[in-house]
Design a protein around this motif. Structure first.
Motif, PDB file in Angstrom:
ATOM      1  N   UNK A  21      35.682 -28.352 111.013  1.00  0.00           N
ATOM      2  CA  UNK A  21      37.571 -28.148 111.187  1.00  0.00           C
ATOM      3  C   UNK A  21      37.755 -27.518 109.327  1.00  0.00           C
ATOM      4  N   UNK A  22      38.632 -26.838 108.675  1.00  0.00           N
ATOM      5  CA  UNK A  22      39.147 -26.870 107.799  1.00  0.00           C
ATOM      6  C   UNK A  22      40.262 -27.970 106.979  1.00  0.00           C
ATOM      7  N   UNK A  23      41.165 -28.170 108.562  1.00  0.00           N
ATOM      8  CA  UNK A  23      42.009 -29.271 108.282  1.00  0.00           C
ATOM      9  C   UNK A  23      42.123 -30.388 109.459  1.00  0.00           C
ATOM     10  N   UNK A  24      42.211 -31.197 109.062  1.00  0.00           N
ATOM     11  CA  UNK A  24      42.067 -32.988 110.175  1.00  0.00           C
ATOM     12  C   UNK A  24      43.272 -33.635 109.304  1.00  0.00           C
ATOM     13  N   UNK A  25      44.437 -33.537 110.561  1.00  0.00           N
ATOM     14  CA  UNK A  25      45.073 -34.149 110.399  1.00  0.00           C
ATOM     15  C   UNK A  25      45.550 -35.481 111.148  1.00  0.00           C
ATOM     16  N   UNK A  26      46.017 -36.664 110.628  1.00  0.00           N
ATOM     17  CA  UNK A  26      45.577 -38.011 111.564  1.00  0.00           C
ATOM     18  C   UNK A  26      46.711 -39.005 110.409  1.00  0.00           C
ATOM     19  N   UNK A  27      46.782 -39.984 111.660  1.00  0.00           N
ATOM     20  CA  UNK A  27      47.154 -41.534 111.256  1.00  0.00           C
ATOM     21  C   UNK A  27      46.206 -42.060 110.072  1.00  0.00           C
ATOM     22  N   UNK A  50      55.272 -31.395 107.045  1.00  0.00           N
ATOM     23  CA  UNK A  50      54.760 -30.985 106.377  1.00  0.00           C
ATOM     24  C   UNK A  50      53.239 -31.078 106.901  1.00  0.00           C
ATOM     25  N   UNK A  51      52.992 -32.004 107.065  1.00  0.00           N
ATOM     26  CA  UNK A  51      51.901 -31.495 109.082  1.00  0.00           C
ATOM     27  C   UNK A  51      51.776 -30.213 108.767  1.00  0.00           C
ATOM     28  N   UNK A  52      52.234 -29.919 110.276  1.00  0.00           N
ATOM     29  CA  UNK A  52      53.028 -28.850 111.147  1.00  0.00           C
ATOM     30  C   UNK A  52      53.060 -27.310 110.022  1.00  0.00           C
ATOM     31  N   UNK A  53      53.534 -27.323 108.973  1.00  0.00           N
ATOM     32  CA  UNK A  53      52.747 -26.732 107.977  1.00  0.00           C
ATOM     33  C   UNK A  53      52.289 -25.825 107.796  1.00  0.00           C
ATOM     34  N   UNK A  54      51.273 -27.777 107.081  1.00  0.00           N
ATOM     35  CA  UNK A  54      50.078 -27.374 106.986  1.00  0.00           C
ATOM     36  C   UNK A  54      49.372 -26.530 107.903  1.00  0.00           C
ATOM     37  N   UNK A  55      49.117 -26.977 108.777  1.00  0.00           N
ATOM     38  CA  UNK A  55      49.059 -26.252 110.273  1.00  0.00           C
ATOM     39  C   UNK A  55      48.428 -25.221 109.975  1.00  0.00           C
ATOM     40  N   UNK A  56      49.924 -24.752 110.413  1.00  0.00           N
ATOM     41  CA  UNK A  56      50.217 -23.313 110.914  1.00  0.00           C
ATOM     42  C   UNK A  56      49.643 -22.380 109.804  1.00  0.00           C
ATOM     43  N   UNK A  57      49.771 -22.677 108.513  1.00  0.00           N
ATOM     44  CA  UNK A  57      49.028 -21.699 107.359  1.00  0.00           C
ATOM     45  C   UNK A  57      47.523 -21.441 107.385  1.00  0.00           C
ATOM     46  N   UNK A  58      46.704 -22.895 108.195  1.00  0.00           N
ATOM     47  CA  UNK A  58      45.183 -22.547 109.313  1.00  0.00           C
ATOM     48  C   UNK A  58      44.928 -22.089 109.804  1.00  0.00           C
ATOM     49  N   UNK A  59      46.169 -22.021 110.948  1.00  0.00           N
ATOM     50  CA  UNK A  59      46.454 -20.995 111.922  1.00  0.00           C
ATOM     51  C   UNK A  59      46.336 -19.517 111.600  1.00  0.00           C
ATOM     52  N   UNK A  60      47.110 -19.452 110.975  1.00  0.00           N
ATOM     53  CA  UNK A  60      47.582 -17.334 110.102  1.00  0.00           C
ATOM     54  C   UNK A  60      46.632 -17.357 110.205  1.00  0.00           C
ATOM     55  N   UNK A  61      45.294 -17.982 109.053  1.00  0.00           N
ATOM     56  CA  UNK A  61      44.098 -17.592 108.275  1.00  0.00           C
ATOM     57  C   UNK A  61      43.053 -17.983 109.271  1.00  0.00           C
ATOM     58  N   UNK A  62      43.541 -18.030 110.557  1.00  0.00           N
ATOM     59  CA  UNK A  62      42.119 -19.062 112.018  1.00  0.00           C
ATOM     60  C   UNK A  62      41.180 -19.260 111.564  1.00  0.00           C
ATOM     61  N   UNK A  63      41.469 -20.729 110.745  1.00  0.00           N
ATOM     62  CA  UNK A  63      40.983 -21.125 110.356  1.00  0.00           C
ATOM     63  C   UNK A  63      40.835 -22.361 111.580  1.00  0.00           C
ATOM     64  N   UNK A  64      39.904 -23.592 111.857  1.00  0.00           N
ATOM     65  CA  UNK A  64      40.462 -24.407 112.503  1.00  0.00           C
ATOM     66  C   UNK A  64      40.858 -25.523 112.169  1.00  0.00           C
ATOM     67  N   UNK A  65      41.410 -25.948 113.204  1.00  0.00           N
ATOM     68  CA  UNK A  65      42.032 -27.645 112.797  1.00  0.00           C
ATOM     69  C   UNK A  65      41.704 -28.476 113.708  1.00  0.00           C
ATOM     70  N   UNK A  66      41.643 -29.582 113.300  1.00  0.00           N
ATOM     71  CA  UNK A  66      41.801 -30.851 113.871  1.00  0.00           C
ATOM     72  C   UNK A  66      43.224 -31.593 114.158  1.00  0.00           C
ATOM     73  N   UNK A  67      43.812 -32.524 115.295  1.00  0.00           N
ATOM     74  CA  UNK A  67      44.515 -33.424 115.040  1.00  0.00           C
ATOM     75  C   UNK A  67      44.363 -34.467 116.093  1.00  0.00           C
ATOM     76  N   UNK A  68      44.491 -35.522 114.775  1.00  0.00           N
ATOM     77  CA  UNK A  68      43.390 -36.673 115.445  1.00  0.00           C
ATOM     78  C   UNK A  68      44.587 -37.748 115.966  1.00  0.00           C
ATOM     79  N   UNK A  69      44.819 -37.987 117.232  1.00  0.00           N
ATOM     80  CA  UNK A  69      45.911 -38.770 117.535  1.00  0.00           C
ATOM     81  C   UNK A  69      46.327 -40.161 118.175  1.00  0.00           C
ATOM     82  N   UNK A  70      46.856 -41.059 119.143  1.00  0.00           N
ATOM     83  CA  UNK A  70      46.591 -42.177 119.076  1.00  0.00           C
ATOM     84  C   UNK A  70      46.157 -41.882 120.487  1.00  0.00           C
TER      85      UNK A  70
END
Length: 411
Positions: A21-27, A50-70
């Motif tokens: 993962x290039x970016x990990x988003x979560x609580x 801000x989290x969605x904008x960071x994800x969009x930047x990674x998606x545009x660069x084809x870098x993998x993102x992981x989102x941790x949710x409850x």
């Protein structure tokens, strides 16, 4: 690819989900507990933008993102927002145990007959109305819509609240059974996962094939014979059928039946899923409403009092039915029209009352329409023949608020 992983209710985050993962988003608690790879950027969820904008930047660069949710992120969770922004085809969703499933599991209860309503970021009134009418409800809570606020609104309903806090945390998890009054008197903090609202006197009967609220009643506009009433003082089923169509009672709504009489309209609205308060000025009439509600297996809150004074302390309704025909009818309709979020329906027998009632509806900013209902029922005559027996004509007037106030969040 955006990998969305459900965690935090006893389901650990598998290391392979985070690999590369290039970016990990979560609580913050999810990020602290997960094996986040070194070098991966972290975004702590707070405001979503801000989290969605960071994800969009990674998606545009084809870098993998992981989102941790409850729990299950597709159940009142972040999957909806991510799918709307990036498309469902880009998501790899790995659900955990939802907080609702986990809470019912802690009690050893089935939940295929439960209704789930979210009060997170929403007005609490929808959750309260669902809890008033359904025997098994799970409420997803949020700031300002927690156990204390829910308990304060449900005091006196006979419900039991089960407050499940920090679900899945082996050290902090608590499952507490309290009355609404006890819930209202406490400071629950921010760790509450879900609140279960139970009417333990009413349980589901037999096996189920449809989950959740299930199908509605097989029929409505019941015959007058299915209600106890005094001297035929009851809204006839022809009138009731159109009144129900205009009221539109549904799960999550609150309906007033003012001048309830036998409570036939109140009971039918409750059968269709709405929470209902019936206002009746006579003591024997109030008792009759309660008896009819019990006979039909629904909950109706009965207020013994005279309108409009008896309406002052009641919660704001979505729709109101007004029956009766006293001289104060226009004044009662005016108060109801000021309070109603969506619709007021009025049954009027006397022609002289039609004009003042219309004025009361339009004066409160509602549109107004109506019909004169004249029906004749088939009636037998000697000799095996049939005649038409005319009923008394009734004016049915209704006023609709042009911009109806509404809330969502029910499953």
């Amino acid at each position: 690819m955006i990998t969305v992983v459900g965690a935090g209710t006893g389901t650990p985050v598998p290391p392979d989900a985070l690999a590369g993962a290039a970016l990990v988003v979560g609580g913050r608690r999810h990020l602290d507990a997960a094996p986040v790879p070194e070098g991966a950027a972290r975004v702590v969820l707070g405001p979503l933008a801000p989290a969605l904008d960071a994800i969009e930047e990674c998606v545009a660069g084809e870098r993998p993102v992981v989102v941790l949710a409850s729990g299950d992120p597709g159940f009142f969770g972040i999957v909806r927002v991510l799918a709307e922004r990036f498309g469902a085809g880009l998501l790899d969703v790995r659900p955990g145990v939802s907080s609702v499933a986990g809470a019912f599991a802690r009690l050893g209860l089935t939940w295929d007959d439960a209704v789930v309503v979210s009060a997170h970021g929403r007005d609490l009134r929808t959750a309260v109305n669902v809890c008033r009418v359904r025997p098994k409800v799970a409420v997803l809570t949020g700031p300002g819509s927690g156990p204390a606020e829910l308990g304060a609104r449900l005091d006196g309903t006979g419900r039991v609240l089960v407050v499940v806090s920090a679900l899945g945390d082996p050290e902090r998890e608590r499952v507490e059974r309290v009355t609404p009054a006890e819930a209202a008197a406490r400071d629950w903090g921010t760790a509450v996962s879900v609140v279960l609202c139970l009417d333990e006197a009413r349980t589901a009967e037999g096996p189920r094939t449809v989950a959740g609220a299930g199908a509605g009643p097989a029929r409505w506009a019941l015959a007058e014979s299915e209600f106890a009433h005094r001297d035929s003082m009851i809204t006839k089923f022809e009138v009731r059928a159109l009144a129900l169509a205009r009221l539109g009672p549904r799960l999550g709504d609150l309906v007033w039946d003012v001048g309830a009489g036998s409570g036939s309209v109140a009971v039918e609205c409750a059968r269709l899923g709405a929470a209902v308060t019936a206002v009746e000025k006579t003591e024997d009439g109030a008792g009759r409403v309660r008896a009819n509600a019990r006979a039909q297996g629904v909950d109706v809150s009965v207020v013994h009092g005279t309108a409009p004074e008896a309406l002052a302390g009641l919660d704001e309704p979505d729709a109101v039915f007004v029956g009766g025909g006293g001289r104060d009818l226009p004044a009662v309709v005016g108060v109801c029209a000021e309070r109603a979020r969506r619709t007021v329906v009025v049954a009027v027998a006397a022609l002289d009352r039609v004009g003042p009632v219309r004025a009361a509806l339009t004066g409160a900013g509602l549109s107004c329409d109506g019909v004169l209902l004249q029906s004749s029922r088939l009636a037998p005559l000697p000799g095996d023949v049939t005649r038409l027996a005319a009923g008394n004509p009734v004016f049915l007037l209704w006023g609709d608020r042009l911009l109806a106030r509404s809330e969502g969040g029910v499953q």
